[in-house]
Design a protein around this motif. Sequence first.
Motif, PDB file in Angstrom:
ATOM      1  N   LEU A  47       0.344  -1.420  -0.531  1.00 52.40           N
ATOM      2  CA  LEU A  47       0.125  -0.288  -0.210  1.00 52.40           C
ATOM      3  C   LEU A  47       0.878   1.384   0.375  1.00 52.40           C
ATOM      4  O   LEU A  47       1.551   1.143   0.810  1.00 52.40           O
ATOM      5  N   VAL A  48       0.954   1.961  -0.943  1.00 50.54           N
ATOM      6  CA  VAL A  48       1.328   3.659  -0.841  1.00 50.54           C
ATOM      7  C   VAL A  48       0.865   4.341  -0.541  1.00 50.54           C
ATOM      8  O   VAL A  48       0.895   5.921  -0.611  1.00 50.54           O
ATOM      9  N   PHE A  49      -0.493   4.614  -1.492  1.00 55.54           N
ATOM     10  CA  PHE A  49      -1.808   5.175  -0.851  1.00 55.54           C
ATOM     11  C   PHE A  49      -3.294   4.765  -0.951  1.00 55.54           C
ATOM     12  O   PHE A  49      -3.037   4.281  -0.683  1.00 55.54           O
ATOM     13  N   SER A  50      -4.020   5.635   0.196  1.00 57.15           N
ATOM     14  CA  SER A  50      -5.169   5.331   0.609  1.00 57.15           C
ATOM     15  C   SER A  50      -5.844   6.467   1.555  1.00 57.15           C
ATOM     16  O   SER A  50      -5.172   7.550   1.899  1.00 57.15           O
ATOM     17  N   ASP A  51      -7.459   6.439   1.322  1.00 58.56           N
ATOM     18  CA  ASP A  51      -8.284   7.116   1.887  1.00 58.56           C
ATOM     19  C   ASP A  51      -9.452   6.160   2.202  1.00 58.56           C
ATOM     20  O   ASP A  51     -10.362   5.784   0.851  1.00 58.56           O
ATOM     21  N   GLU A  52     -10.073   6.350   3.273  1.00 58.60           N
ATOM     22  CA  GLU A  52     -10.623   5.701   3.851  1.00 58.60           C
ATOM     23  C   GLU A  52     -12.536   6.740   4.097  1.00 58.60           C
ATOM     24  O   GLU A  52     -13.289   6.109   4.068  1.00 58.60           O
ATOM     25  N   PHE A  53     -11.680   7.833   3.675  1.00 54.44           N
ATOM     26  CA  PHE A  53     -12.740   8.589   4.018  1.00 54.44           C
ATOM     27  C   PHE A  53     -13.985   8.922   5.210  1.00 54.44           C
ATOM     28  O   PHE A  53     -14.519   9.041   5.338  1.00 54.44           O
ATOM     29  N   GLU A  54     -13.336   8.831   7.066  1.00 54.69           N
ATOM     30  CA  GLU A  54     -13.617   7.784   7.185  1.00 54.69           C
ATOM     31  C   GLU A  54     -14.287   9.373   8.644  1.00 54.69           C
ATOM     32  O   GLU A  54     -15.202   9.233   9.468  1.00 54.69           O
ATOM     33  N   VAL A  55     -13.168  10.369   8.547  1.00 53.78           N
ATOM     34  CA  VAL A  55     -13.292  11.608   9.293  1.00 53.78           C
ATOM     35  C   VAL A  55     -15.265  12.384   8.715  1.00 53.78           C
ATOM     36  O   VAL A  55     -15.217  12.432   7.627  1.00 53.78           O
ATOM     37  N   GLU A  56     -15.513  12.588   9.435  1.00 57.08           N
ATOM     38  CA  GLU A  56     -17.181  13.305   9.082  1.00 57.08           C
ATOM     39  C   GLU A  56     -16.478  14.607   8.904  1.00 57.08           C
ATOM     40  O   GLU A  56     -16.170  14.968   9.508  1.00 57.08           O
ATOM     41  N   GLY A  57     -18.121  14.780   7.260  1.00 57.00           N
ATOM     42  CA  GLY A  57     -18.021  16.747   7.113  1.00 57.00           C
ATOM     43  C   GLY A  57     -16.683  16.953   6.527  1.00 57.00           C
ATOM     44  O   GLY A  57     -15.683  17.831   6.799  1.00 57.00           O
ATOM     45  N   ARG A  58     -15.732  16.524   5.889  1.00 54.75           N
ATOM     46  CA  ARG A  58     -14.362  16.441   5.722  1.00 54.75           C
ATOM     47  C   ARG A  58     -14.482  17.587   4.326  1.00 54.75           C
ATOM     48  O   ARG A  58     -15.153  16.854   3.554  1.00 54.75           O
ATOM     49  N   ARG A  59     -13.938  18.702   4.605  1.00 53.05           N
ATOM     50  CA  ARG A  59     -13.697  19.553   2.956  1.00 53.05           C
ATOM     51  C   ARG A  59     -12.460  19.012   2.098  1.00 53.05           C
ATOM     52  O   ARG A  59     -11.998  18.940   3.093  1.00 53.05           O
ATOM     53  N   LEU A  60     -12.909  19.202   0.730  1.00 53.13           N
ATOM     54  CA  LEU A  60     -12.311  18.966  -0.169  1.00 53.13           C
ATOM     55  C   LEU A  60     -11.665  19.991  -1.422  1.00 53.13           C
ATOM     56  O   LEU A  60     -11.068  20.232  -1.615  1.00 53.13           O
ATOM     57  N   ASP A  61     -12.191  21.708  -0.781  1.00 55.67           N
ATOM     58  CA  ASP A  61     -11.982  22.686  -1.462  1.00 55.67           C
ATOM     59  C   ASP A  61     -10.651  22.633  -1.192  1.00 55.67           C
ATOM     60  O   ASP A  61      -9.720  22.619  -0.873  1.00 55.67           O
ATOM     61  N   ASP A  62     -10.040  23.587  -2.791  1.00 56.69           N
ATOM     62  CA  ASP A  62      -9.062  24.458  -3.056  1.00 56.69           C
ATOM     63  C   ASP A  62      -7.768  25.080  -1.212  1.00 56.69           C
ATOM     64  O   ASP A  62      -9.182  25.827  -1.076  1.00 56.69           O
ATOM     65  N   GLY A  63      -7.156  24.116  -1.088  1.00 54.11           N
ATOM     66  CA  GLY A  63      -6.551  24.282   0.719  1.00 54.11           C
ATOM     67  C   GLY A  63      -6.898  23.783   1.495  1.00 54.11           C
ATOM     68  O   GLY A  63      -6.868  24.575   2.104  1.00 54.11           O
ATOM     69  N   TYR A  83     -22.108  22.610 -13.887  1.00 56.25           N
ATOM     70  CA  TYR A  83     -21.037  23.717 -13.003  1.00 56.25           C
ATOM     71  C   TYR A  83     -21.046  22.683 -11.760  1.00 56.25           C
ATOM     72  O   TYR A  83     -21.056  22.375 -11.150  1.00 56.25           O
ATOM     73  N   TYR A  84     -18.606  22.878 -11.465  1.00 56.00           N
ATOM     74  CA  TYR A  84     -18.442  21.986 -10.432  1.00 56.00           C
ATOM     75  C   TYR A  84     -18.077  22.951  -9.005  1.00 56.00           C
ATOM     76  O   TYR A  84     -17.817  24.053  -9.537  1.00 56.00           O
ATOM     77  N   HIS A  85     -18.913  22.695  -8.182  1.00 59.49           N
ATOM     78  CA  HIS A  85     -19.366  23.466  -6.866  1.00 59.49           C
ATOM     79  C   HIS A  85     -18.177  22.524  -5.697  1.00 59.49           C
ATOM     80  O   HIS A  85     -18.728  21.520  -5.707  1.00 59.49           O
ATOM     81  N   ALA A  86     -17.572  22.721  -5.322  1.00 54.20           N
ATOM     82  CA  ALA A  86     -16.636  22.505  -4.434  1.00 54.20           C
ATOM     83  C   ALA A  86     -17.776  22.129  -3.026  1.00 54.20           C
ATOM     84  O   ALA A  86     -16.998  21.053  -2.448  1.00 54.20           O
ATOM     85  N   ASP A  87     -18.687  22.843  -2.799  1.00 53.48           N
ATOM     86  CA  ASP A  87     -19.385  22.031  -1.637  1.00 53.48           C
ATOM     87  C   ASP A  87     -20.494  20.527  -1.576  1.00 53.48           C
ATOM     88  O   ASP A  87     -20.872  20.594  -1.591  1.00 53.48           O
ATOM     89  N   ASN A  88     -20.617  20.612  -3.432  1.00 50.93           N
ATOM     90  CA  ASN A  88     -21.159  19.016  -3.503  1.00 50.93           C
ATOM     91  C   ASN A  88     -20.568  17.816  -4.064  1.00 50.93           C
ATOM     92  O   ASN A  88     -20.637  16.984  -4.509  1.00 50.93           O
ATOM     93  N   VAL A  89     -19.266  18.286  -3.040  1.00 47.74           N
ATOM     94  CA  VAL A  89     -17.853  16.530  -2.741  1.00 47.74           C
ATOM     95  C   VAL A  89     -18.180  17.609  -1.021  1.00 47.74           C
ATOM     96  O   VAL A  89     -17.227  18.340  -0.465  1.00 47.74           O
ATOM     97  N   ARG A  90     -18.302  15.702  -0.338  1.00 50.15           N
ATOM     98  CA  ARG A  90     -17.627  15.927   1.737  1.00 50.15           C
ATOM     99  C   ARG A  90     -18.155  14.453   1.408  1.00 50.15           C
ATOM    100  O   ARG A  90     -18.255  13.942   1.011  1.00 50.15           O
ATOM    101  N   THR A  91     -17.408  14.079   3.015  1.00 51.09           N
ATOM    102  CA  THR A  91     -17.450  12.850   3.520  1.00 51.09           C
ATOM    103  C   THR A  91     -18.474  12.949   3.972  1.00 51.09           C
ATOM    104  O   THR A  91     -18.897  13.664   4.955  1.00 51.09           O
ATOM    105  N   THR A  92     -19.159  11.692   4.386  1.00 49.08           N
ATOM    106  CA  THR A  92     -20.416  11.903   4.718  1.00 49.08           C
ATOM    107  C   THR A  92     -20.332  10.219   5.620  1.00 49.08           C
ATOM    108  O   THR A  92     -20.303   9.125   4.571  1.00 49.08           O
ATOM    109  N   ASN A  93     -21.086  10.212   6.721  1.00 52.80           N
ATOM    110  CA  ASN A  93     -21.151   8.676   6.877  1.00 52.80           C
ATOM    111  C   ASN A  93     -20.380   7.258   6.247  1.00 52.80           C
ATOM    112  O   ASN A  93     -20.496   6.396   5.961  1.00 52.80           O
ATOM    113  N   GLY A  94     -19.022   8.283   6.557  1.00 51.45           N
ATOM    114  CA  GLY A  94     -18.239   6.507   5.996  1.00 51.45           C
ATOM    115  C   GLY A  94     -17.686   6.907   4.467  1.00 51.45           C
ATOM    116  O   GLY A  94     -16.746   6.096   3.591  1.00 51.45           O
ATOM    117  N   VAL A  95     -17.453   7.957   3.894  1.00 44.56           N
ATOM    118  CA  VAL A  95     -17.475   7.975   2.180  1.00 44.56           C
ATOM    119  C   VAL A  95     -17.249   9.476   1.640  1.00 44.56           C
ATOM    120  O   VAL A  95     -17.488   9.547   2.216  1.00 44.56           O
TER     121      VAL A  95
END
Length: 580
Positions: A47-63, A83-95
């Motif tokens: 394994l060299v990279f992984s993301d499990e997206f477990e942290v709730e409410g994580r934002r992936l916006d620039d910065g 139109y791509y909106h950054a707030d259409n990407v979030r972590t919820t319920n482990g995904v």
Amino acid sequence: ASRSVAMGRSAILAATVAVAHAGWVDPQTPSWANSTVSLATALPHALVFSDEFEVEGRRLDDGYDPRWTAVDKNDYTNMALHYYHADNVRTTNGVLNISTEYRPTTFKSAEDEKGFVEMKTRRKPFASGLVQTWNKFCFTGGIVEIRARLPGKGHVGGLWPAMWLLGALARATYVASTDWIWPWSFDKCDRSRQYTQEINACEPAPHYGLKPNTGRGAPEIDILEVMPGSGTLNYGLTKPYWSTSYQVAPGKLQDRPVEGKRPNPGQWYEEGLRYGDNTSINAFFYGTELKHLNKRETYVADALSANTPIGNVHFEEFHNYRLEWEVEPGNEGMRWYLDDVFIYEIRPEALGLTHSKMPDEPMHILLNTAVSSTWGFPLPWELPNGCDTSPDGCYDCGVQKCACRLPPGFCEMLPVFYEIDHVRVYQRTDEPTHKIGCSTDTHPTKRFIQGHQDRYYDSYNDETKPLKPVPTGGAACKASKDCGDGVCNSGRCSCTAAATGPNCKAFVAFDDVHWEFPWELALAKPFVPPMLLKAVVVFALITGGLVAFRVSKQRRARSASLISPPSMPSPDTRQYFRGI
């Protein structure tokens, strides 16, 4: 993320392979996922990279995140209706949750139709998300495993969910970065193609730390592109299905297959391709022509693509989508799997048709859902009475004459959610061609991107640089629960050593190996056309001969004057001889 994944192939290893590079590994990845084996060769990978997206409410916006960037901008490609909106990407319920919804967005669009940029007001009816690891995490060779549940309903068309890899020299939706770069993978000097491949093998001094006489580009590997909907297509393929592809330039210029029909024998890529039991050639997309105002800059890209039917279950449950990408010399290849079942394979001999090559560029990961009128939408003659049938007709759930142009059931289905349970990348620890980094020793990109920064951000979208730095803490907070893996201190988040981002909701991530090398100042050997070189040699020989003849003649004359003294020297001559 979901822990229902069977341990299967990891359990067959006699000993767990140590994690090769820990800098990009999510500490919440279960230990049994630290290794895997190739389904084709049984060779162990770490394994060299992984993301499990477990942290709730994580934002992936620039910065906000060291691994991913959720773009916030218009998509100018593929007749996009979103139109791509950054707030259409979030972590919820482990995904990781990429949502697509009816949410009209009005914006200023920079358009160049007459040779100069003109700002126009545009409106896109749908909002969606695209997240990428560009210029953060890249890798060369290895295994990618993505566990996901597809968005929407299998029998309702209109969505275009995707998982893909793209070379580090290009950034998706930033079209200035892709012109003459995407999807080139060609390393021969071909003067007829020099204007269409920016980094080509004819260039002896390419600058920006690039290697001389080396063709580069940004090929694309599509792990998954889904076509939902219903019905049977003209050669027996049923919807929904997913496509697996390698998109590459240069493309085949002459005698191309007709889209929608299978190619004739010998007309298309054949040797080196292998299809799974339920997979067939993608006869609906053979590639694209990238047109430019200057015809000599127009080129063709090919898609070596296969289609595989899927069912509603892939939209209702999580499944594993896997790519095995090998770059080891002599063993290059790409193989796709669905839940460990073989789907499609491309080997190097397949590319003999155009002499392009297998991908060996550092690649980054992209996940998105698009909405495009070119993807699963009704054709004009299929529209009901009262619909807008004009060539530039509207698509809008809020207007009846526009809504009927959308696939049946599409508007009623929204919003929908593309859920990613995890993303994991594995590599061989004993294979030197397997590398981590967006700019490596063999494929440097850093200085090229720095020298062309304006291509990688959109100044018309109020962007001032390609990526914002990711701070460690500093976000406003009321309590420590607002700060992820940190504490609220005097109204600001303060992160632990393992966390980063304004709200401390991302784990620290970094390259374990840095492929920096010192500047080399060298003069490249100049290129001289053969005919010009011959002319220069002939001219030099003739000129040299004439000069030699004249010098020899002058020497003979001078020698004769010294041997025979003058009979009546003048006063000036006598003065000359005294001086000797």
